[in-house]
Design a protein around this motif. Structure first.
Motif, PDB file in Angstrom:
ATOM      1  N   LEU A  92       3.138  39.488  65.737  1.00  0.00           N
ATOM      2  CA  LEU A  92       3.969  38.333  65.393  1.00  0.00           C
ATOM      3  C   LEU A  92       3.104  37.183  64.867  1.00  0.00           C
ATOM      4  CD1 LEU A  92       6.791  37.067  65.346  1.00  0.00           C
ATOM      5  CD2 LEU A  92       6.360  36.266  67.672  1.00  0.00           C
ATOM      6  N   GLY A  93       1.995  36.944  65.518  1.00  0.00           N
ATOM      7  CA  GLY A  93       1.075  35.894  65.066  1.00  0.00           C
ATOM      8  C   GLY A  93       0.521  36.184  63.683  1.00  0.00           C
ATOM      9  N   LEU A  94       0.121  37.444  63.452  1.00  0.00           N
ATOM     10  CA  LEU A  94      -0.388  37.822  62.131  1.00  0.00           C
ATOM     11  C   LEU A  94       0.699  37.690  61.061  1.00  0.00           C
ATOM     12  CD1 LEU A  94      -2.573  40.925  63.047  1.00  0.00           C
ATOM     13  CD2 LEU A  94      -3.361  38.645  62.347  1.00  0.00           C
ATOM     14  N   ALA A  95       1.925  38.062  61.410  1.00  0.00           N
ATOM     15  CA  ALA A  95       3.041  37.947  60.462  1.00  0.00           C
ATOM     16  C   ALA A  95       3.308  36.480  60.114  1.00  0.00           C
ATOM     17  CB  ALA A  95       4.293  38.597  61.027  1.00  0.00           C
ATOM     18  N   LEU A  96       3.236  35.599  61.105  1.00  0.00           N
ATOM     19  CA  LEU A  96       3.444  34.175  60.854  1.00  0.00           C
ATOM     20  C   LEU A  96       2.348  33.591  59.974  1.00  0.00           C
ATOM     21  CD1 LEU A  96       4.755  32.934  64.303  1.00  0.00           C
ATOM     22  CD2 LEU A  96       6.002  33.059  62.139  1.00  0.00           C
ATOM     23  N   VAL A  97       1.096  33.972  60.214  1.00  0.00           N
ATOM     24  CA  VAL A  97      -0.005  33.501  59.378  1.00  0.00           C
ATOM     25  C   VAL A  97       0.186  33.988  57.943  1.00  0.00           C
ATOM     26  CG1 VAL A  97      -2.485  33.736  58.957  1.00  0.00           C
ATOM     27  CG2 VAL A  97      -1.662  33.240  61.256  1.00  0.00           C
ATOM     28  N   LEU A  98       0.564  35.235  57.789  1.00  0.00           N
ATOM     29  CA  LEU A  98       0.816  35.788  56.458  1.00  0.00           C
ATOM     30  C   LEU A  98       1.983  35.071  55.777  1.00  0.00           C
ATOM     31  CD1 LEU A  98       0.033  37.955  54.391  1.00  0.00           C
ATOM     32  CD2 LEU A  98       1.690  39.459  55.509  1.00  0.00           C
ATOM     33  N   ALA A  99       3.033  34.760  56.516  1.00  0.00           N
ATOM     34  CA  ALA A  99       4.185  34.041  55.956  1.00  0.00           C
ATOM     35  C   ALA A  99       3.780  32.652  55.466  1.00  0.00           C
ATOM     36  CB  ALA A  99       5.300  33.937  56.991  1.00  0.00           C
ATOM     37  N   VAL A 100       2.936  31.960  56.214  1.00  0.00           N
ATOM     38  CA  VAL A 100       2.470  30.631  55.798  1.00  0.00           C
ATOM     39  C   VAL A 100       1.628  30.732  54.531  1.00  0.00           C
ATOM     40  CG1 VAL A 100       0.964  28.695  56.464  1.00  0.00           C
ATOM     41  CG2 VAL A 100       2.632  29.595  58.088  1.00  0.00           C
ATOM     42  N   ILE A 101       0.767  31.714  54.452  1.00  0.00           N
ATOM     43  CA  ILE A 101      -0.062  31.900  53.248  1.00  0.00           C
ATOM     44  C   ILE A 101       0.822  32.175  52.033  1.00  0.00           C
ATOM     45  CG2 ILE A 101      -1.741  33.444  52.153  1.00  0.00           C
ATOM     46  CD1 ILE A 101      -3.059  33.698  54.958  1.00  0.00           C
ATOM     47  N   ILE A 102       1.811  33.042  52.201  1.00  0.00           N
ATOM     48  CA  ILE A 102       2.724  33.346  51.096  1.00  0.00           C
ATOM     49  C   ILE A 102       3.517  32.107  50.701  1.00  0.00           C
ATOM     50  CG2 ILE A 102       4.803  34.661  50.492  1.00  0.00           C
ATOM     51  CD1 ILE A 102       3.599  36.998  52.114  1.00  0.00           C
ATOM     52  N   TRP A 103       3.974  31.336  51.674  1.00  0.00           N
ATOM     53  CA  TRP A 103       4.723  30.111  51.395  1.00  0.00           C
ATOM     54  C   TRP A 103       3.879  29.149  50.556  1.00  0.00           C
ATOM     55  CZ3 TRP A 103       9.248  28.052  50.998  1.00  0.00           C
ATOM     56  CH2 TRP A 103       9.376  26.667  50.958  1.00  0.00           C
ATOM     57  N   TYR A 104       2.635  28.919  50.938  1.00  0.00           N
ATOM     58  CA  TYR A 104       1.770  28.022  50.165  1.00  0.00           C
ATOM     59  C   TYR A 104       1.537  28.549  48.752  1.00  0.00           C
ATOM     60  CZ  TYR A 104       0.669  24.643  53.753  1.00  0.00           C
ATOM     61  OH  TYR A 104       0.755  23.631  54.679  1.00  0.00           O
ATOM     62  N   ALA A 105       1.378  29.842  48.600  1.00  0.00           N
ATOM     63  CA  ALA A 105       1.179  30.428  47.263  1.00  0.00           C
ATOM     64  C   ALA A 105       2.425  30.223  46.396  1.00  0.00           C
ATOM     65  CB  ALA A 105       0.851  31.911  47.384  1.00  0.00           C
TER      66      ALA A 105
END
Length: 157
Positions: A22-35
């Motif tokens: 879940l933590g890794l998914a949230l970090v990935l979601a934030v990175i995608i959001w910024y991109a």
């Protein structure tokens, strides 16, 4: 498997590995959001230069300006805009689209310059819109011009 590695993968005793994922998914979601935000806020000339984004940008641009032209045409049909006002609004929308789609400053170009350059396909529609805007005796059908403007935007290369 060593105990340290097993503990790292499964987490400390008492914690579910779901929290790690879940933590890794949230970090990935934030990175995608910024991109996505970064790409969405780039100027049009930069978006046209990125191969992976070019087609999406063109489709979004067409959709946005087609919606604008439909709103103007509908406002004219309802009587909210006079013929000269609708002609001016359609010409402004078309010229803005051409600027965003090609990078040419179509808003400031004379009709002759439009007809002689890479925007030549838009010259007949812009000429008719100018007639509707500036010629009080014009019998131009603005509904037809609205459809022609939509078709030009839809089929722009």
């Amino acid at each position: 498997m060593p105990d340290d590695l097993l503990e790292f993968v499964s987490g400390p005793p008492g914690y579910s590995p779901v929290w790690l994922w879940l933590g890794l998914a949230l970090v990935l979601a934030v990175i995608i959001w910024y991109a996505v935000v970064f790409v969405a806020t780039l100027p049009s000339h930069r978006l046209r230069a990125i191969p992976a984004v070019r087609h999406v940008h063109a489709r979004v641009l067409r959709h946005r300006f087609l919606r604008s032209v439909r709103r103007i045409t509908d406002s004219h049909r309802r009587g909210e805009l006079s013929d000269p006002e609708a002609g001016a609004a359609l010409a402004r929308a078309l010229r803005s689209f051409l600027h965003q789609a090609t990078g040419r400053r179509a808003q400031y170009m004379q009709l002759r310059a439009v007809a002689d350059g890479e925007l030549a396909a838009a010259a007949p529609v812009l000429s008719a819109l100018g007639d509707a805007q500036f010629n009080r005796a014009s019998t131009t059908d603005l509904d037809r011009l609205g459809r022609q403007t939509e078709e030009l935007i839809r089929s722009w290369p």
